[in-house]
Write a protein that holds these residues in place. Structure first.
Motif, PDB file in Angstrom:
ATOM      1  N   ARG A  58       0.832  -1.212   0.000  1.00  0.00           N
ATOM      2  CA  ARG A  58       0.000   0.000   0.000  1.00  0.00           C
ATOM      3  C   ARG A  58       0.865   1.260   0.000  1.00  0.00           C
ATOM      4  N   GLU A  59       1.972   1.199   0.750  1.00  0.00           N
ATOM      5  CA  GLU A  59       2.841   2.373   0.873  1.00  0.00           C
ATOM      6  C   GLU A  59       3.427   2.747  -0.487  1.00  0.00           C
ATOM      7  N   VAL A  60       3.943   1.725  -1.177  1.00  0.00           N
ATOM      8  CA  VAL A  60       4.565   1.968  -2.496  1.00  0.00           C
ATOM      9  C   VAL A  60       3.510   2.473  -3.485  1.00  0.00           C
ATOM     10  N   MET A  61       2.345   1.844  -3.456  1.00  0.00           N
ATOM     11  CA  MET A  61       1.273   2.231  -4.376  1.00  0.00           C
ATOM     12  C   MET A  61       0.844   3.679  -4.110  1.00  0.00           C
ATOM     13  N   GLN A  62       0.646   4.008  -2.828  1.00  0.00           N
ATOM     14  CA  GLN A  62       0.189   5.361  -2.491  1.00  0.00           C
ATOM     15  C   GLN A  62       1.243   6.397  -2.886  1.00  0.00           C
TER      16      GLN A  62
END
Ligand SMILES: Nc1nc2c(ncn2[C@@H]2O[C@H](COP(=O)(O)OP(=O)(O)O)[C@@H](O)[C@H]2O)c(=O)[nH]1
Ligand SMILES: Nc1ncnc2c1ncn2[C@@H]1O[C@H](COP(=O)(O)OP(=O)(O)O)[C@@H](O)[C@H]1O
Length: 199
Positions: A58-62
């Protein structure tokens, strides 16, 4: 945008989008290219990172979304999904027909861009058959299956909106649905095969 028109395949989870698009890519090698989305869901057995999806946290995507790397993104059944600009550019740079497999939110957001794809809805013959196919696929937990069925109900209602899709294909008999899909794309396929697809 230069090159052939992209194609959006949408429809409920389990409607048969991946099956149909894999058939298309196999028969027409060198004509279609798949837009590899990013997702935060875990890979299923047999899925390959970079081929089926780019699997990210989620962190990378966000962080990518915040940087403006995505054309569109959505939350589906508890996971994030998105089409990066690079995913589409990679296919278009090869002068191939870019296929996007995206949900209804993606369809609505792509409509706000200048991508100008052909919008195709793949639909199941009935909710009962959809449930059976999803269960038989054996990829989902009961919770994930229920979320997908709930989303499918909403999806099927929204897809009745006039003008949302250029083509609607009911995937009852697979070979028949595939013939319909090829028929809908014949003109674009021929343009690419003749090498006259440059805008
Ligand atoms: N908006 C959007 N939806 C996507 C993207 N990639 C996949 N999806 C959709 O997300 C949903 C779930 O996909 P997936 O987890 O692969 O499950 P499946 O459809 O049951 O095989 C499907 O409706 C896909 O069309 C994307 O980049 N953007
Ligand atoms: N016409 C069909 N008849 C029977 N089973 C089908 C048909 N089309 C697809 N399936 C099966 O249904 C399941 C869901 O198809 P899939 O392509 O994974 O859907 P989607 O990509 O839309 O989620 C798969 O197991 C697939 O093999």
């Amino acid at each position: 945008m230069a090159g052939p028109r992209p194609v959006v395949l949408s429809g409920p989870s389990g409607a048969g989008k991946s099956t149909l698009l894999k058939m298309l890519m196999k028969e027409f090698e060198g004509v279609f290219g798949f837009s590899v989305s990013h997702t935060t869901r875990k890979p299923r057995p047999g899925e390959e990172n970079g081929k089926d999806y780019h699997y990210v946290s989620r962190e990378v995507m966000q962080a990518g979304i915040d940087k403006g790397d995505f054309i569109e993104n959505a939350e589906f059944s508890g996971n994030m999904y998105g089409t990066s600009k690079v995913a589409v550019q990679d296919v278009q740079a090869r002068n191939l027909i870019c296929i996007l497999d995206i949900d209804m939110q993606g369809v609505k957001n792509i409509k706000k861009t200048d991508l100008n794809p052909i919008y195709i809805s793949i639909q199941p013959p009935s909710m009962d058959i959809l449930e059976k196919r999803l269960r038989d696929r054996k990829t989902e937990s009961e919770e994930s299956l229920q979320k997908r069925l709930q989303a499918a109900n909403v999806d099927l209602q929204i897809s009745k909106e006039a003008g949302l899709f250029d083509v609607v294909i009911v995937n009852n008999d697979l070979e028949e649905a595939y013939r319909d899909l090829k028929g809908a794309l014949l003109e674009e396929i021929q343009k690419v095969q003749k090498g006259s697809a440059k805008a």
